[in-house]
Design a protein around this motif. Structure first.
Motif, PDB file in Angstrom:
ATOM      1  N   VAL A 238       0.829  -1.222   0.000  1.00  0.00           N
ATOM      2  CA  VAL A 238       0.000   0.000   0.000  1.00  0.00           C
ATOM      3  C   VAL A 238       0.853   1.258   0.000  1.00  0.00           C
ATOM      4  O   VAL A 238       0.608   2.195  -0.778  1.00  0.00           O
ATOM      5  N   LEU A 239       1.871   1.311   0.878  1.00  0.00           N
ATOM      6  CA  LEU A 239       2.709   2.504   0.978  1.00  0.00           C
ATOM      7  C   LEU A 239       3.451   2.760  -0.332  1.00  0.00           C
ATOM      8  O   LEU A 239       3.514   3.904  -0.796  1.00  0.00           O
ATOM      9  N   ARG A 240       3.993   1.707  -0.925  1.00  0.00           N
ATOM     10  CA  ARG A 240       4.694   1.881  -2.199  1.00  0.00           C
ATOM     11  C   ARG A 240       3.746   2.357  -3.292  1.00  0.00           C
ATOM     12  O   ARG A 240       4.111   3.196  -4.114  1.00  0.00           O
ATOM     13  N   CYS A 241       2.543   1.795  -3.299  1.00  0.00           N
ATOM     14  CA  CYS A 241       1.542   2.222  -4.299  1.00  0.00           C
ATOM     15  C   CYS A 241       1.241   3.714  -4.167  1.00  0.00           C
ATOM     16  O   CYS A 241       1.217   4.449  -5.160  1.00  0.00           O
ATOM     17  N   ILE A 242       1.010   4.151  -2.936  1.00  0.00           N
ATOM     18  CA  ILE A 242       0.686   5.558  -2.693  1.00  0.00           C
ATOM     19  C   ILE A 242       1.840   6.458  -3.151  1.00  0.00           C
ATOM     20  O   ILE A 242       1.618   7.472  -3.818  1.00  0.00           O
ATOM     21  N   LEU A 243       3.069   6.069  -2.789  1.00  0.00           N
ATOM     22  CA  LEU A 243       4.236   6.859  -3.180  1.00  0.00           C
ATOM     23  C   LEU A 243       4.400   6.919  -4.693  1.00  0.00           C
ATOM     24  O   LEU A 243       4.682   7.980  -5.263  1.00  0.00           O
ATOM     25  N   ARG A 244       4.228   5.778  -5.343  1.00  0.00           N
ATOM     26  CA  ARG A 244       4.369   5.751  -6.798  1.00  0.00           C
ATOM     27  C   ARG A 244       3.339   6.652  -7.483  1.00  0.00           C
ATOM     28  O   ARG A 244       3.666   7.371  -8.423  1.00  0.00           O
ATOM     29  N   ILE A 245       2.117   6.585  -7.000  1.00  0.00           N
ATOM     30  CA  ILE A 245       1.051   7.394  -7.619  1.00  0.00           C
ATOM     31  C   ILE A 245       1.275   8.880  -7.344  1.00  0.00           C
ATOM     32  O   ILE A 245       1.201   9.707  -8.258  1.00  0.00           O
ATOM     33  N   LEU A 246       1.567   9.232  -6.088  1.00  0.00           N
ATOM     34  CA  LEU A 246       1.767  10.647  -5.739  1.00  0.00           C
ATOM     35  C   LEU A 246       2.948  11.247  -6.498  1.00  0.00           C
ATOM     36  O   LEU A 246       2.856  12.357  -7.045  1.00  0.00           O
ATOM     37  N   LEU A 247       4.060  10.522  -6.528  1.00  0.00           N
ATOM     38  CA  LEU A 247       5.234  11.015  -7.259  1.00  0.00           C
ATOM     39  C   LEU A 247       4.953  11.083  -8.760  1.00  0.00           C
ATOM     40  O   LEU A 247       5.368  12.024  -9.437  1.00  0.00           O
ATOM     41  N   GLY A 248       4.227  10.095  -9.276  1.00  0.00           N
ATOM     42  CA  GLY A 248       3.897  10.085 -10.699  1.00  0.00           C
ATOM     43  C   GLY A 248       3.028  11.270 -11.097  1.00  0.00           C
ATOM     44  O   GLY A 248       3.263  11.915 -12.121  1.00  0.00           O
ATOM     45  N   VAL A 249       2.010  11.554 -10.263  1.00  0.00           N
ATOM     46  CA  VAL A 249       1.156  12.723 -10.523  1.00  0.00           C
ATOM     47  C   VAL A 249       1.986  13.999 -10.436  1.00  0.00           C
ATOM     48  O   VAL A 249       1.818  14.927 -11.240  1.00  0.00           O
ATOM     49  N   GLY A 250       2.930  14.043  -9.458  1.00  0.00           N
ATOM     50  CA  GLY A 250       3.820  15.201  -9.336  1.00  0.00           C
ATOM     51  C   GLY A 250       4.697  15.381 -10.558  1.00  0.00           C
ATOM     52  O   GLY A 250       4.889  16.514 -11.040  1.00  0.00           O
ATOM     53  N   VAL A 251       5.234  14.272 -11.088  1.00  0.00           N
ATOM     54  CA  VAL A 251       6.052  14.332 -12.309  1.00  0.00           C
ATOM     55  C   VAL A 251       5.219  14.850 -13.479  1.00  0.00           C
ATOM     56  O   VAL A 251       5.664  15.713 -14.244  1.00  0.00           O
ATOM     57  N   TYR A 252       4.005  14.340 -13.585  1.00  0.00           N
ATOM     58  CA  TYR A 252       3.107  14.738 -14.684  1.00  0.00           C
ATOM     59  C   TYR A 252       2.841  16.247 -14.660  1.00  0.00           C
ATOM     60  O   TYR A 252       3.052  16.949 -15.657  1.00  0.00           O
ATOM     61  N   PHE A 253       2.394  16.754 -13.501  1.00  0.00           N
ATOM     62  CA  PHE A 253       2.053  18.179 -13.414  1.00  0.00           C
ATOM     63  C   PHE A 253       3.294  19.060 -13.406  1.00  0.00           C
ATOM     64  O   PHE A 253       3.278  20.172 -13.947  1.00  0.00           O
ATOM     65  N   GLY A 254       4.367  18.554 -12.789  1.00  0.00           N
ATOM     66  CA  GLY A 254       5.613  19.327 -12.777  1.00  0.00           C
ATOM     67  C   GLY A 254       6.160  19.531 -14.180  1.00  0.00           C
ATOM     68  O   GLY A 254       6.568  20.643 -14.545  1.00  0.00           O
ATOM     69  N   LEU A 255       6.172  18.470 -14.965  1.00  0.00           N
ATOM     70  CA  LEU A 255       6.636  18.585 -16.354  1.00  0.00           C
ATOM     71  C   LEU A 255       5.730  19.493 -17.174  1.00  0.00           C
ATOM     72  O   LEU A 255       6.197  20.280 -18.002  1.00  0.00           O
ATOM     73  N   ASN A 256       4.439  19.367 -16.941  1.00  0.00           N
ATOM     74  CA  ASN A 256       3.484  20.205 -17.680  1.00  0.00           C
ATOM     75  C   ASN A 256       3.753  21.684 -17.425  1.00  0.00           C
ATOM     76  O   ASN A 256       3.735  22.509 -18.349  1.00  0.00           O
ATOM     77  N   THR A 257       4.036  22.027 -16.167  1.00  0.00           N
ATOM     78  CA  THR A 257       4.352  23.415 -15.820  1.00  0.00           C
ATOM     79  C   THR A 257       5.705  23.836 -16.384  1.00  0.00           C
ATOM     80  O   THR A 257       5.848  24.920 -16.954  1.00  0.00           O
ATOM     81  N   LEU A 258       6.692  22.966 -16.223  1.00  0.00           N
ATOM     82  CA  LEU A 258       8.053  23.272 -16.665  1.00  0.00           C
ATOM     83  C   LEU A 258       8.126  23.508 -18.176  1.00  0.00           C
ATOM     84  O   LEU A 258       8.778  24.455 -18.636  1.00  0.00           O
ATOM     85  N   LEU A 259       7.444  22.686 -18.943  1.00  0.00           N
ATOM     86  CA  LEU A 259       7.516  22.800 -20.404  1.00  0.00           C
ATOM     87  C   LEU A 259       6.749  24.004 -20.946  1.00  0.00           C
ATOM     88  O   LEU A 259       6.926  24.386 -22.101  1.00  0.00           O
ATOM     89  N   LYS A 260       5.908  24.591 -20.108  1.00  0.00           N
ATOM     90  CA  LYS A 260       5.193  25.804 -20.521  1.00  0.00           C
ATOM     91  C   LYS A 260       6.016  27.071 -20.304  1.00  0.00           C
ATOM     92  O   LYS A 260       5.744  28.102 -20.934  1.00  0.00           O
ATOM     93  N   LEU A 261       7.004  27.006 -19.398  1.00  0.00           N
ATOM     94  CA  LEU A 261       7.726  28.202 -18.983  1.00  0.00           C
ATOM     95  C   LEU A 261       8.370  28.984 -20.136  1.00  0.00           C
ATOM     96  O   LEU A 261       8.314  30.221 -20.138  1.00  0.00           O
ATOM     97  N   PRO A 262       8.997  28.328 -21.127  1.00  0.00           N
ATOM     98  CA  PRO A 262       9.640  29.102 -22.198  1.00  0.00           C
ATOM     99  C   PRO A 262       8.646  29.745 -23.169  1.00  0.00           C
ATOM    100  O   PRO A 262       9.047  30.527 -24.036  1.00  0.00           O
ATOM    101  N   LEU A 263       7.348  29.428 -23.028  1.00  0.00           N
ATOM    102  CA  LEU A 263       6.346  29.864 -24.003  1.00  0.00           C
ATOM    103  C   LEU A 263       5.401  30.885 -23.382  1.00  0.00           C
ATOM    104  O   LEU A 263       5.039  30.787 -22.211  1.00  0.00           O
ATOM    105  N   SER A 264       5.004  31.856 -24.165  1.00  0.00           N
ATOM    106  CA  SER A 264       4.080  32.878 -23.674  1.00  0.00           C
ATOM    107  C   SER A 264       2.661  32.322 -23.628  1.00  0.00           C
ATOM    108  O   SER A 264       2.307  31.403 -24.377  1.00  0.00           O
ATOM    109  N   LYS A 265       1.850  32.903 -22.762  1.00  0.00           N
ATOM    110  CA  LYS A 265       0.452  32.470 -22.640  1.00  0.00           C
ATOM    111  C   LYS A 265      -0.299  32.720 -23.935  1.00  0.00           C
ATOM    112  O   LYS A 265      -1.149  31.922 -24.342  1.00  0.00           O
TER     113      LYS A 265
END
Length: 309
Positions: A238-265
């Motif tokens: 259970v603990l490993r599952c929770i960590l994998r999912i939380l970190l995975g969601v963090g990677v997903y949203f973190g990358l989404n934010t990071l890849l937008k930074l060089p581009l204007s709205k």
């Protein structure tokens, strides 16, 4: 902008439902509607793929991704306006794009067929088709049913949008596995899926298609990369599952934010082929890293847990 077509009974039914819905009914309908959101699909697929059973995750994931790619391709052919655009008696109780003008069709998208209804079938009914479990069979029928109904309760789809959304989902969950069984060469099978999705580049003018196309390509490349280079092991801890999912969601949203930074709205919001291509490429990279590269970390996590034992 867009086309208006409907049956009179659809409008009458939606107005009658909304007249009785009330605040509590609106909350309940919105909750069921959330069950068809792409974020929920990502969370369920993340659990299946990262934790429970990789092959199960691949099976369901491919069905879902083909569905979310084909749906906007059909929407951009019919260009049906959402019901509240043209009927004063129908309220938009849950906008597709929160924070955007509810009458901005480029942000809120087109109506036919319902994407949430397609998602509901390709996700929950796929779960049942793969495992053939009685409880999953009930979930695979009930949840898509309520997700679809909720969409015309909140005023963003006609009932016929929902019916065709369900039909598209059913076609996908039977057709994709059948093609995969018939075409033994994986890359030939993947190539056929991409070929089916490719025509949307010539006429689609909504963000959802380019997002879905990028995710589909990223997913295909990621599962092949993982299969060859990573080969992580699933876990029921259970603990490993929770960590994998939380970190995975963090990677997903973190990358989404990071890849937008060089581009204007303004560029990101522009309805141009360049912005669409960047959107597709961005989501391709996000999914490739999240599904294919991120699981490298699971080995480190497994070592840490073994040491603690």
């Amino acid at each position: 902008m867009g086309n208006t077509f409907y049956f009179e009974w659809e409008v009458a039914l939606m107005e009658w439902i909304q007249s009785w819905l009330g605040p509590v009914g609106t909350v309940i309908a919105s909750l069921f509607s959330e069950m068809g959101e792409q974020l929920v699909c990502v969370a369920v697929l993340g659990f299946l793929y990262w934790c429970w059973e990789k092959e199960y995750g691949k099976y369901v994931g491919l069905n879902v991704l083909v569905g979310i790619t084909l749906n906007p391709m059909i929407k951009n052919i019919f260009l049906r306006r959402r019901p509240y655009f043209d009927h004063a008696g129908i309220k938009c109780l849950k906008p597709v794009e929160r924070g955007a003008d509810i009458y901005d069709i480029s942000a809120q998208g087109y109506s036919f067929p319902s994407g949430h209804s397609t998602n509901g079938v390709t996700l929950y009914t796929s779960l049942a088709r793969y495992k053939k479990n009685r409880i999953l069979m009930i979930i695979g029928i009930v949840l898509p049913l309520f997700v679809g109904i909720s969409r015309f309760c909140v005023g963003v789809h006609y009932p016929t949008d929902v019916l065709f959304g369900w039909a598209l989902g059913l076609i996908v969950i039977f057709l994709v596995p059948a093609l995969q069984r018939a075409i033994k060469n994986r890359w030939l099978f993947y190539g056929l899926l991409v070929l089916i999705a490719l025509p949307g580049w010539f006429y689609c003018r909504s963000n959802d298609y380019y997002t879905a196309f990028g995710i589909l390509i990223g997913f295909i490349l990621a599962v092949e990369f993982e299969n060859r280079f990573v080969k992580f092991e699933n876990t029921r801890n259970v603990l490993r599952c929770i960590l994998r999912i939380l970190l995975g969601v963090g990677v997903y949203f973190g990358l989404n934010t990071l890849l937008k930074l060089p581009l204007s709205k303004d560029f990101l919001d522009a309805a141009t082929m360049a912005s669409y291509a960047v959107r597709a490429a961005r989501y391709c990279v996000i999914i490739f890293v999240t599904i294919g590269v991120y699981p490298f970390l699971f080995r480190l996590g497994d070592r840490i847990f073994k040491r603690k034992k």
